[in-house]
Write a protein that holds these residues in place. Structure first.
Motif, short mmCIF file in Angstrom:
data_model
loop_
_atom_site.label_atom_id
_atom_site.label_comp_id
_atom_site.label_asym_id
_atom_site.label_seq_id
_atom_site.Cartn_x
_atom_site.Cartn_y
_atom_site.Cartn_z
N LYS A 36 -11.61 -10.52 -3.65
CA LYS A 36 -12.10 -9.29 -3.59
C LYS A 36 -13.34 -9.23 -2.82
CE LYS A 36 -12.01 -4.65 -5.02
NZ LYS A 36 -12.09 -3.63 -6.20
N PRO A 37 -13.44 -8.50 -1.28
CA PRO A 37 -14.76 -8.87 -0.94
C PRO A 37 -15.28 -8.05 -1.32
CG PRO A 37 -12.96 -8.74 0.54
CD PRO A 37 -12.44 -9.21 -0.74
N SER A 38 -15.89 -7.04 -2.26
CA SER A 38 -16.50 -5.99 -2.53
C SER A 38 -17.64 -5.92 -2.08
CB SER A 38 -16.19 -5.84 -3.96
OG SER A 38 -16.71 -6.53 -4.90
N SER A 86 -20.40 -14.02 8.75
CA SER A 86 -19.28 -13.39 8.67
C SER A 86 -19.21 -11.69 7.21
CB SER A 86 -18.21 -13.97 8.06
OG SER A 86 -17.42 -14.72 8.71
N LEU A 87 -20.53 -12.22 5.93
CA LEU A 87 -21.02 -11.51 5.21
C LEU A 87 -21.59 -10.76 5.68
CD1 LEU A 87 -21.46 -14.40 2.19
CD2 LEU A 87 -20.41 -13.05 2.01
N SER A 88 -22.35 -10.90 6.29
CA SER A 88 -23.45 -9.56 7.18
C SER A 88 -22.93 -9.08 8.13
CB SER A 88 -24.44 -11.02 7.84
OG SER A 88 -25.45 -11.63 7.44
N ALA A 89 -21.95 -9.31 8.65
CA ALA A 89 -20.53 -8.67 8.97
C ALA A 89 -20.37 -7.07 8.32
CB ALA A 89 -19.82 -9.09 10.42
N GLU A 135 -13.79 -0.40 11.03
CA GLU A 135 -14.54 -1.14 10.88
C GLU A 135 -15.01 -2.35 9.78
OE1 GLU A 135 -15.88 -2.34 13.65
OE2 GLU A 135 -13.95 -1.20 14.47
N ARG A 136 -14.92 -1.51 8.64
CA ARG A 136 -15.22 -2.52 7.08
C ARG A 136 -13.73 -3.34 7.24
NH1 ARG A 136 -15.28 -4.80 2.19
NH2 ARG A 136 -17.06 -4.52 1.29
N LYS A 137 -12.51 -2.77 6.91
CA LYS A 137 -11.35 -3.82 7.31
C LYS A 137 -10.95 -4.31 7.87
CE LYS A 137 -8.56 0.94 5.06
NZ LYS A 137 -7.45 1.38 5.70
N ILE A 138 -10.87 -4.22 8.86
CA ILE A 138 -11.79 -5.51 10.27
C ILE A 138 -12.04 -6.28 9.75
CG2 ILE A 138 -12.02 -6.42 12.74
CD1 ILE A 138 -10.73 -3.17 13.77
N ALA A 139 -13.48 -6.42 9.38
CA ALA A 139 -14.87 -7.09 9.00
C ALA A 139 -14.26 -7.98 7.66
CB ALA A 139 -15.90 -7.00 9.04
N ALA A 140 -13.53 -7.43 6.69
CA ALA A 140 -13.11 -8.13 5.95
C ALA A 140 -11.94 -8.89 5.99
CB ALA A 140 -12.71 -6.83 4.54
N LYS A 141 -11.54 -8.32 6.70
CA LYS A 141 -10.03 -9.23 7.02
C LYS A 141 -10.82 -10.39 7.54
CE LYS A 141 -6.17 -6.04 7.87
NZ LYS A 141 -5.57 -5.30 8.41
N LYS A 142 -11.56 -10.89 8.87
CA LYS A 142 -12.39 -11.82 9.03
C LYS A 142 -13.38 -12.31 8.69
CE LYS A 142 -13.30 -9.65 13.62
NZ LYS A 142 -13.99 -8.95 15.34
N LEU A 143 -13.56 -11.43 6.75
CA LEU A 143 -14.79 -12.86 6.28
C LEU A 143 -13.34 -13.22 5.36
CD1 LEU A 143 -16.40 -13.42 4.31
CD2 LEU A 143 -16.70 -11.31 2.73
N ILE A 144 -11.98 -13.01 4.92
CA ILE A 144 -11.29 -13.36 3.95
C ILE A 144 -10.64 -14.92 4.55
CG2 ILE A 144 -9.42 -13.09 3.33
CD1 ILE A 144 -9.67 -9.89 2.52
#
Length: 324
Positions: A36-38, A86-89, A135-144
């Motif tokens: 979970k990228p909380s 990816s984490l920084s985004a 944008e957070r949802k998009i960035a989280a998907k990229k991180l995952i």
């Protein structure tokens, strides 16, 4: 860190279990963030990665390039750097959302009445928050996706580093306040005139020194004082940079649909105020460090701007009630 500390008088450093413990903790955070990228785990994993990179980069710079450890470090660092991007985004968006949430709370009038400027600013905050949520949802998907791509390799490389013979020795040759302070002096020597153009780069430079200083903070009071001063400076500069980046983001997102851009003006004012505070903080902390060291290196000459001029009464009114 009481065990495994390099002695100032040692020619062969003693064994240091701390790197292995740091990697074990890092892998745990990697698992948590993968599940979970909380906001919490993204921040913790990013900081843990930064700390490990600072330690390993220092080791890389002090060892023979032909040694087996540097090659393993480079391989891990290459993938860790991409993971950190990816984490920084995601982390940047989390910071922006938090700041807007706090700022929006300061605009709520206890009496129930709010000036037009406050209502306009609140609407613009809400609009920006909606965009940031997407944008957070998009960035989280990229991180995952990045975690799934790199996690296994990063874990294997970290285990390889732990089992490398050279890794069983102390990671850092620095062991005294003078050693770490010299690294800090070299950093400020590269930034003789701090201003908005170079302040963020200065912050990134002292961040690594701070992480190294913190390794010996528990056993060396002077180094602990230096680490605390660096943390204070890093925090002040980071506060300014966050406001600056948020102001620029608001300007890009709102200018096509809003003529007044009340929110952008407010954020720019907060950015300018925090810039002055950051520069003054760096000046004050450096002066204190200088006073405590007889042979301190070059002093910083700071270009401190004048306080921002508030041209809009509405902005002044909003700013007076901000971030209590």
């Amino acid at each position: 860190m009481n065990s495994g500390r390099t002695s100032p008088n040692s020619t062969i450093p003693p064994a240091d279990p701390a790197p292995q413990l740091a990697f074990k903790s890092w892998r745990t955070l990697l698992d948590e963030c993968d599940r979970k990228p909380s906001r919490k785990y993204v921040h913790l994993l990013r900081v843990a990665t930064l700390r490990l990179q600072a330690r390993l980069d220092h080791k890389l710079g002090t060892r023979d390039a032909a040694h087996s450890a540097p090659r393993a470090i480079r391989r891990w660092d290459k993938h860790a750097e991409k993971l950190r991007d990816s984490l920084s985004a995601v982390r940047e968006i989390d910071v922006f959302r938090y700041k807007l949430s706090v700022l929006g709370g300061t605009l709520e009038a206890p009496s129930g009445y709010s000036p037009r400027s406050s209502r306009t600013c609140s609407r613009q905050i809400e609009e920006l928050e909606v965009w940031l949520e997407r944008e957070r949802k998009i960035a989280a998907k990229k991180l995952i996706a990045d975690l799934k791509h790199r996690k296994g390799r990063l874990e294997r490389l970290s285990v390889d580093l732990e089992t490398t013979p050279a890794f069983g020795y102390a990671l850092l040759p620095v062991s005294s306040f003078s050693d770490v302070f010299r690294m800090y002096s070299e950093a400020i020597a590269d930034f003789p005139n701090l201003d908005a153009d170079c302040l963020h780069d200065f912050r990134k430079r002292i961040k690594n020194v701070r992480y190294l200083a913190e390794l010996f903070a528990e056993t060396d009071p002077q180094t602990a004082h230096l680490a605390a001063a660096l943390k204070t400076m890093q925090g002040a500069v980071g506060e300014w940079h966050d406001w600056q980046q948020l102001a620029q983001l608001a300007s890009r997102q709102l200018r096509k649909r809003h003529k007044g851009e009340v929110l952008t003006t407010l954020l720019e004012t907060l950015s300018q105020e925090s810039l002055q505070k950051a520069l003054e903080c760096c000046q004050s902390q450096n002066a204190q460090l200088d006073a405590g060291v007889a042979d301190s290196a070059a002093r910083m000459q700071l270009v401190v701007p004048k306080p921002p001029v508030r041209s809009l009464d509405s902005v002044a009114e909003l700013n007076n009630r901000r971030l209590a």
